[in-house]
Design a protein around this motif. Structure first.
Motif, PDB file in Angstrom:
ATOM      1  N   UNK A  72      22.056  22.169  15.132  1.00 12.85           N
ATOM      2  CA  UNK A  72      22.223  23.355  15.978  1.00 12.85           C
ATOM      3  C   UNK A  72      21.052  23.522  16.940  1.00 12.85           C
ATOM      4  N   UNK A  73      19.876  23.047  16.563  1.00 13.23           N
ATOM      5  CA  UNK A  73      18.733  23.109  17.480  1.00 13.23           C
ATOM      6  C   UNK A  73      18.949  22.181  18.671  1.00 13.23           C
ATOM      7  N   UNK A  74      19.551  21.035  18.437  1.00 12.81           N
ATOM      8  CA  UNK A  74      19.842  20.129  19.545  1.00 12.81           C
ATOM      9  C   UNK A  74      20.929  20.704  20.442  1.00 12.81           C
ATOM     10  N   UNK A  75      21.914  21.346  19.845  1.00 18.04           N
ATOM     11  CA  UNK A  75      22.957  21.998  20.663  1.00 18.04           C
ATOM     12  C   UNK A  75      22.346  23.057  21.568  1.00 18.04           C
ATOM     13  N   UNK A  76      21.338  23.764  21.077  1.00 19.33           N
ATOM     14  CA  UNK A  76      20.674  24.776  21.898  1.00 19.33           C
ATOM     15  C   UNK A  76      20.048  24.152  23.137  1.00 19.33           C
ATOM     16  N   UNK A  77      19.612  22.901  23.021  1.00 13.12           N
ATOM     17  CA  UNK A  77      19.061  22.205  24.172  1.00 13.12           C
ATOM     18  C   UNK A  77      20.076  21.945  25.262  1.00 13.12           C
ATOM     19  N   UNK A  78      21.346  22.025  24.921  1.00 13.26           N
ATOM     20  CA  UNK A  78      22.429  21.903  25.898  1.00 13.26           C
ATOM     21  C   UNK A  78      23.074  23.259  26.181  1.00 13.26           C
ATOM     22  N   UNK A  79      22.405  24.325  25.760  1.00 11.26           N
ATOM     23  CA  UNK A  79      22.888  25.695  25.961  1.00 11.26           C
ATOM     24  C   UNK A  79      24.245  25.931  25.307  1.00 11.26           C
ATOM     25  N   UNK A  80      24.439  25.323  24.140  1.00 11.34           N
ATOM     26  CA  UNK A  80      25.679  25.505  23.395  1.00 11.34           C
ATOM     27  C   UNK A  80      25.386  26.354  22.161  1.00 11.34           C
ATOM     28  N   UNK A  81      26.037  27.501  22.083  1.00 11.72           N
ATOM     29  CA  UNK A  81      25.929  28.364  20.910  1.00 11.72           C
ATOM     30  C   UNK A  81      26.889  27.870  19.837  1.00 11.72           C
ATOM     31  N   UNK A  82      26.464  27.801  18.575  1.00 14.79           N
ATOM     32  CA  UNK A  82      27.374  27.339  17.522  1.00 14.79           C
ATOM     33  C   UNK A  82      28.678  28.131  17.461  1.00 14.79           C
ATOM     34  N   UNK A  97      27.657  13.461   7.636  1.00 15.32           N
ATOM     35  CA  UNK A  97      28.603  13.728   8.717  1.00 15.32           C
ATOM     36  C   UNK A  97      29.258  15.101   8.622  1.00 15.32           C
ATOM     37  N   UNK A  98      29.056  15.805   7.521  1.00 12.09           N
ATOM     38  CA  UNK A  98      29.735  17.097   7.380  1.00 12.09           C
ATOM     39  C   UNK A  98      28.827  18.214   6.869  1.00 12.09           C
ATOM     40  N   UNK A  99      27.530  17.947   6.742  1.00 11.73           N
ATOM     41  CA  UNK A  99      26.671  18.844   5.988  1.00 11.73           C
ATOM     42  C   UNK A  99      26.455  20.231   6.556  1.00 11.73           C
ATOM     43  N   UNK A 100      26.519  20.394   7.895  1.00  7.68           N
ATOM     44  CA  UNK A 100      26.183  21.696   8.479  1.00  7.68           C
ATOM     45  C   UNK A 100      27.415  22.476   8.929  1.00  7.68           C
ATOM     46  N   UNK A 101      28.556  22.249   8.317  1.00  7.66           N
ATOM     47  CA  UNK A 101      29.777  22.932   8.764  1.00  7.66           C
ATOM     48  C   UNK A 101      29.638  24.455   8.709  1.00  7.66           C
ATOM     49  N   UNK A 102      28.834  24.964   7.813  1.00 11.04           N
ATOM     50  CA  UNK A 102      28.670  26.423   7.709  1.00 11.04           C
ATOM     51  C   UNK A 102      28.025  27.025   8.952  1.00 11.04           C
ATOM     52  N   UNK A 103      27.387  26.194   9.785  1.00 11.44           N
ATOM     53  CA  UNK A 103      26.736  26.701  10.996  1.00 11.44           C
ATOM     54  C   UNK A 103      27.710  26.982  12.127  1.00 11.44           C
ATOM     55  N   UNK A 104      29.002  26.685  11.926  1.00 10.62           N
ATOM     56  CA  UNK A 104      29.992  26.818  12.995  1.00 10.62           C
ATOM     57  C   UNK A 104      31.094  27.779  12.545  1.00 10.62           C
ATOM     58  N   UNK A 105      30.836  29.079  12.665  1.00 12.68           N
ATOM     59  CA  UNK A 105      31.687  30.083  12.020  1.00 12.68           C
ATOM     60  C   UNK A 105      33.089  30.183  12.600  1.00 12.68           C
ATOM     61  N   UNK A 106      33.290  29.789  13.851  1.00 15.96           N
ATOM     62  CA  UNK A 106      34.603  29.939  14.486  1.00 15.96           C
ATOM     63  C   UNK A 106      35.344  28.620  14.652  1.00 15.96           C
ATOM     64  N   UNK A 107      34.779  27.564  14.151  1.00 19.63           N
ATOM     65  CA  UNK A 107      35.349  26.244  14.400  1.00 19.63           C
ATOM     66  C   UNK A 107      36.520  25.950  13.470  1.00 19.63           C
ATOM     67  N   UNK A 108      37.428  25.147  14.000  1.00 21.49           N
ATOM     68  CA  UNK A 108      38.504  24.566  13.209  1.00 21.49           C
ATOM     69  C   UNK A 108      38.062  23.162  12.820  1.00 21.49           C
ATOM     70  N   UNK A 109      38.020  22.854  11.528  1.00 23.21           N
ATOM     71  CA  UNK A 109      37.529  21.566  11.056  1.00 23.21           C
ATOM     72  C   UNK A 109      38.704  20.598  10.915  1.00 23.21           C
ATOM     73  N   UNK A 110      38.640  19.513  11.661  1.00 15.35           N
ATOM     74  CA  UNK A 110      39.743  18.554  11.717  1.00 15.35           C
ATOM     75  C   UNK A 110      39.403  17.357  10.831  1.00 15.35           C
ATOM     76  N   UNK A 111      40.208  17.146   9.801  1.00 15.43           N
ATOM     77  CA  UNK A 111      39.971  16.103   8.795  1.00 15.43           C
ATOM     78  C   UNK A 111      41.303  15.418   8.506  1.00 15.43           C
TER      79      UNK A 111
END
Length: 255
Positions: A72-82, A97-111
């Motif tokens: 999420x810190x790297x995403x901030x460098x691209x001005x992307x809010x989780x 590959x899946x460890x930080x899924x909790x950081x994306x509260x509105x995301x749909x996880x595609x598996x």
């Protein structure tokens, strides 16, 4: 159809050994072989899609020699809010590959359905290696909020997932349409350029024939476009740097 900008975000690296990364080398091979850890971001005017979610900070601290930054810190460098990430495509459910899924509260996880079936079924529980590779916290979140697909599927217009197997039971790769042509995010279907270029599998696999089939499918999906492997440090030197640890994959001419 949307045309995306695609970025590779290197959230970690360490120096491993060649025997860890290529089949046929002894596991104790002393030849150093660096490895990088990525998540990938695809952005269009309509959609913000993350491919993979990296390692949780607590798990990262357990890995010797890992130079780690939270994704999420790297995403901030691209001005992307989780909270602006609408989809997180999980190529497979290994811990890195899946460890930080909790950081994306509105995301749909595609598996892939076959990936979820494997990790929640009887076999993974009996294999010691698999227990080490699994992030149970992330798995429970994905079980609760995951969107399961079966085979090839469109995530949003311009981004599709493709079941290839090989590395894991439900390994999927991601094809992204850009102005310069397709970018195929191979993730661990090919850890390094050398895997797919030399037809040389990695040792960590679910199906040997599946790995070779995945190589072929990735090449077919890319056509004249780009294939981006999952752990190759060369990605950071082949493509234009846009910020620390971040390179732009779309609209560039990787060698």
């Amino acid at each position: 159809m949307s045309e995306f900008e695609v970025y590779a975000l290197c959230y970690g690296w360490r120096t491993g050994y060649r025997g860890e990364h290529f089949l046929g080398y002894g596991p104790d091979s002393a030849e150093p072989h660096p490895t990088a850890y990525y998540v990938w971001l695809a952005v269009s005017p309509e959609h913000t899609v993350l491919v993979d979610a990296g390692i949780r900070a607590a798990r990262a601290r357990e890995i010797d020699g890992l130079d780690y930054v939270e994704p999420v810190r790297l995403l901030a460098g691209l001005d992307v809010d989780p909270g602006a990430v609408g989809h997180v495509v999980l190529t497979h459910l290994h811990y890195d590959h899946c460890g930080t899924v909790a950081d994306f509260p509105r995301a749909r996880f595609v598996v892939q359905q076959s990936e979820m079936d494997y990790w929640t079924g009887p076999w993974a529980k009996r294999i010691e290696r698999e227990r080490w590779l699994l992030d149970e916290v992330a798995l429970e979140r994905v079980r609760a909020d995951g969107h399961l697909v079966d085979g090839d599927a469109e995530v949003v217009p311009g981004i599709s997932v493709h079941l290839v197997g090989g590395h894991t039971a439900g390994m999927q790769v991601v094809r992204v349409e850009t102005a310069a042509g397709p970018v195929v995010l191979a993730s661990d279907a090919s850890h390094f350029h050398e895997n797919i270029d030399n037809d040389h599998p990695a040792p960590l696999l679910h199906s040997m024939t599946g790995v070779y089939g995945a190589f072929d499918r990735v090449k077919e999906l890319a056509g004249a476009g780009l294939v981006v492997p999952g752990h190759d440090p060369e990605v950071l030197t082949r493509y234009p740097v846009v910020a620390d640890r971040i390179v732009r994959l779309s609209g560039s001419s990787g060698s």
